[in-house]
Design an enzyme around this catalytic site. Structure first.
Site, short mmCIF file in Angstrom:
data_model
loop_
_atom_site.label_atom_id
_atom_site.label_comp_id
_atom_site.label_asym_id
_atom_site.label_seq_id
_atom_site.Cartn_x
_atom_site.Cartn_y
_atom_site.Cartn_z
N ASN A 62 0.84 -1.19 0.00
CA ASN A 62 0.00 0.00 0.00
C ASN A 62 0.88 1.24 0.00
O ASN A 62 2.10 1.14 0.09
CB ASN A 62 -0.95 -0.02 1.20
CG ASN A 62 -0.18 -0.04 2.50
OD1 ASN A 62 0.47 0.94 2.86
ND2 ASN A 62 -0.20 -1.15 3.21
N ARG A 63 0.28 2.39 -0.06
CA ARG A 63 1.03 3.63 -0.29
C ARG A 63 1.47 4.34 0.99
O ARG A 63 1.91 5.48 0.93
CB ARG A 63 0.19 4.60 -1.12
CG ARG A 63 -0.14 4.09 -2.50
CD ARG A 63 -0.85 5.17 -3.32
NE ARG A 63 -1.45 4.61 -4.52
CZ ARG A 63 -0.78 4.30 -5.62
NH1 ARG A 63 0.54 4.50 -5.66
NH2 ARG A 63 -1.39 3.76 -6.65
#
Ligand code: CTP
Ligand code: CA
Length: 225
Positions: A34-35
């Site tokens: 994920n970011r």
């Protein structure tokens, strides 16, 4: 100087903070991730050090310098993050789950790199990861331990936040509103901190260090009581 740096209100306290985002292996070179940058978790660790706490930072895949004075434990996957957090929680007054934990991981990571072979590979089937915050909130290591979670919600922020707080059994849930039709640059990044005691504290848009300090203020009130 920040308020906390002046009064050292967390002196003698031990806190565990998780930061970053987990990576779930597909094969030796690929992952589901994920970011999350880890900035909010690192800000929480740095401000806790400044307020006198002994800090263990469980860091998942973050490209940031170690905060001075914190003990940093590096992890990769959700299961590694869980092990590190559970290992640190026994002696902790506070555990803050700022990390973005992957909800799912591939059933099994391939031992060898998946190669192109003319046809596309089959679908990747997923298994749910353990819910670390739920475990922390539901089975306290000791009475009086303060458990803090984070959540990003798009709409019905308070309603979803309240439901999540109750489900996880934590003391505080820091809810960020993302999207949801709000204009960029206005109230977009406001956080609301929901308390298990029914309180809701708005934190105005600002630097992540300021948000971190407000969270420690709220934690401090719970530690004192
Ligand atoms: N969290 C966790 N373990 C997981 C998933 C999330 O400890 N397997 C923690 C996060 O670190 C965060 C909080 O739970 O502090 C809320 O994460 P969020 O993704 O908003 O909640 P979920 O329970 O995963 O629900 P959903 O993603 O479906 O909204
Ligand atoms: Ca999730």
């Amino acid at each position: 100087l920040r308020r906390g740096a002046l009064d050292s209100d967390l002196a003698g306290r031990h806190v565990v903070v998780s930061a970053g985002g987990t990576r779930e292996a597909i094969d030796p070179v690929r992952f589901i991730g994920n970011r999350s940058s880890g900035l909010q978790g690192y800000a929480l660790a740095a401000t806790a050090v400044a307020r006198g706490a002994s800090v263990t930072l469980v860091s998942a895949n973050v490209a940031l310098p170690d905060p001075a004075g914190a003990k940093v434990v590096r992890v990769g996957s959700a299961r590694e993050l869980r092990e590190a957090v559970l290992a640190g929680r026994a002696g902790a007054d506070v555990v803050v789950m700022a990390a973005a934990v992957a909800d799912f991981r591939p059933d099994a990571a391939a031992a060898s790199k998946i190669k192109k072979s003319g046809a596309a590979p089959g679908p990747i089937s997923l298994t749910e990861n353990p819910d670390i915050l739920l475990e922390l909130g539901r089975e306290r290591a000791h009475a009086g331990q303060v458990i803090v979670g984070f959540a990003a919600e798009t709409d019905n922020v308070l309603e979803h936040g309240r439901a999540k707080l109750a489900r996880k059994g934590c003391d505080l849930l820091v809810v960020n509103q993302v999207g949801g039709g709000r204009a960029f640059g206005t109230a977009d990044n406001q956080a609301v901190v929901l308390g298990a005691d029914g309180t809701a504290t708005e934190i105005a848009h600002g630097p992540k260090e300021d948000l971190a300090d407000r969270v420690w203020d709220l934690v401090g009130e719970r530690l004192a009581s």
